[in-house]
Design an enzyme around this catalytic site. Structure first.
Site, PDB file in Angstrom:
ATOM      1  N   THR A 193       0.818  -1.209   0.000  1.00 62.99           N
ATOM      2  CA  THR A 193       0.000   0.000   0.000  1.00 62.99           C
ATOM      3  C   THR A 193       0.852   1.259   0.000  1.00 62.99           C
ATOM      4  O   THR A 193       1.962   1.273   0.557  1.00 62.99           O
ATOM      5  CB  THR A 193      -0.914   0.016   1.244  1.00 62.99           C
ATOM      6  N   TYR A 210      -2.268   0.372   9.891  1.00 65.48           N
ATOM      7  CA  TYR A 210      -2.429  -0.318   8.609  1.00 65.48           C
ATOM      8  C   TYR A 210      -1.142  -0.231   7.796  1.00 65.48           C
ATOM      9  O   TYR A 210      -0.596  -1.239   7.343  1.00 65.48           O
ATOM     10  CB  TYR A 210      -3.602   0.282   7.828  1.00 65.48           C
TER      11      TYR A 210
END
Length: 330
Positions: free
Chosen positions: A118, A142
């Site tokens: 990501t 995250y």
């Protein structure tokens, strides 16, 4: 040899399966616990194994029985605000389970790994567009959970004898142009998904979290990549590794940023619906702006995206939402 797609019943993973099938792959196996995925999203003829990616006995058995040489790992938790409220859940799902999966899969014969990472590993980059070489400074659990897995894969590849491609996604949106798959979770947090649901009356409104960011209109700025283009990047990464290519870390984006308010206006225009947009406070963990520098993936993999157009992406997302509404009425 075969490919194991973890999370292949989910949004991005199901598009990877379609990309492999469209390219002529015959041996694709999906491993998914169906916590957020759907068994009907797995195409007919593709083997679906329902289970946990951290079940090492299961993973080893699936790899050996299906002569799997490549792993495309999509299974993960992906909601930034949720990662702030449940950090241990994210480190378990995205880091601890990835470690267990890699150990079992490589031990059973996998030699190529494609990892779904990501742009959140960059945090609040000082320079935009963001290249793969800028300092990594994730600002939420995250992003940190994914970065830890990147490090783990990089450290393990040499000693364990596998090659890898790590793909850092920017904001994924849209649906399969043929209408075979799309973002199907009813409570998904992807902006374009939520906005199209508001346009079709599935939500009362679109909530915008913060308009006081240092961006042109004060709302967060993101690079939106169409999901089939992203899946094709994974397929090309697989070809690269199987052809003996070196391990790589690559951005996946278009290099064009749109603000939250701009996206809302595009959805209104394409749908013809003037839905409510409500401005609220910032959410924890959201960076102000992040846009990809994507020259490296084009050069190294020959990636040539086909759907780099926000109107097209929104049109696909609206069509998929309409499909889901009809499906759920049946």
């Amino acid at each position: 040899m075969a490919v194991l797609v973890t999370g292949g019943a989910g949004y991005i993973g199901s598009h990877m399966v379609l990309a492999l099938l469209d390219a002529g792959a015959e041996d694709v196996v999906v491993l998914d616990d169906l916590s957020t995925g759907f068994d009907w999203a797995v195409p007919e003829g593709v083997k679906l194994v329902v289970g946990d990616v951290a079940d090492q006995d299961l993973v080893a058995r699936v790899v050996r029985e299906n002569r799997i040489d490549a792993l495309a790992h999509f299974a993960a938790k992906i909601v930034v605000p949720e990662s702030v409220s449940d950090p241990l859940g994210y480190y378990l799902a995205n880091t601890v389970k990835t470690r267990a999966l890699i150990e079992a899969a490589v031990g059973a014969g996998v030699r190529h790994v494609i990892f779904s990472s990501t742009a959140a590993v960059y945090g609040e980059p000082e320079v935009v567009p963001v290249t793969e070489t800028v300092p990594l400074n994730p600002i939420n659990p995250y992003g940190r959970s994914k970065l830890m897995s990147e490090w783990m894969i990089g450290d393990a590849a040499g000693p364990l004898g596998f090659s890898y491609v790590i793909l850092r996604y920017f904001n994924v949106a849209g649906a399969d142009p043929k209408g075979r798959s799309g973002q199907s979770s009813p409570n998904a947090t992807h902006l374009i998904k939520v906005a199209t649901q508001a346009a079709l009356g599935k939500r009362e409104r679109l909530d915008v979290f913060g308009t006081d960011y240092p961006t042109p209109d004060g709302s967060c700025l993101r690079d939106y990549i169409q999901v089939s283009d992203l899946a094709e990047a994974h397929r090309l990464a697989l070809d690269h590794l199987r052809d003996g290519g070196d391990s790589l870390i690559l951005n996946c984006g278009y290099g064009q940023g749109y603000s939250v308010l701009e996206v809302a206006e595009v959805v209104k225009r394409v749908s013809g619906v003037d839905f409510e947009v409500r401005i609220g406070p910032r959410r924890p963990g959201d960076p102000a702006r992040i846009v990809a520098a994507a020259d490296k993936i084009r050069d190294r993999l020959g990636w040539a995206p086909k759907f780099d157009d926000l109107d097209t992406i929104v049109t696909q997302a609206l069509a998929w939402e309409d499909h889901l509404a009809k499906r759920n009425r049946v």
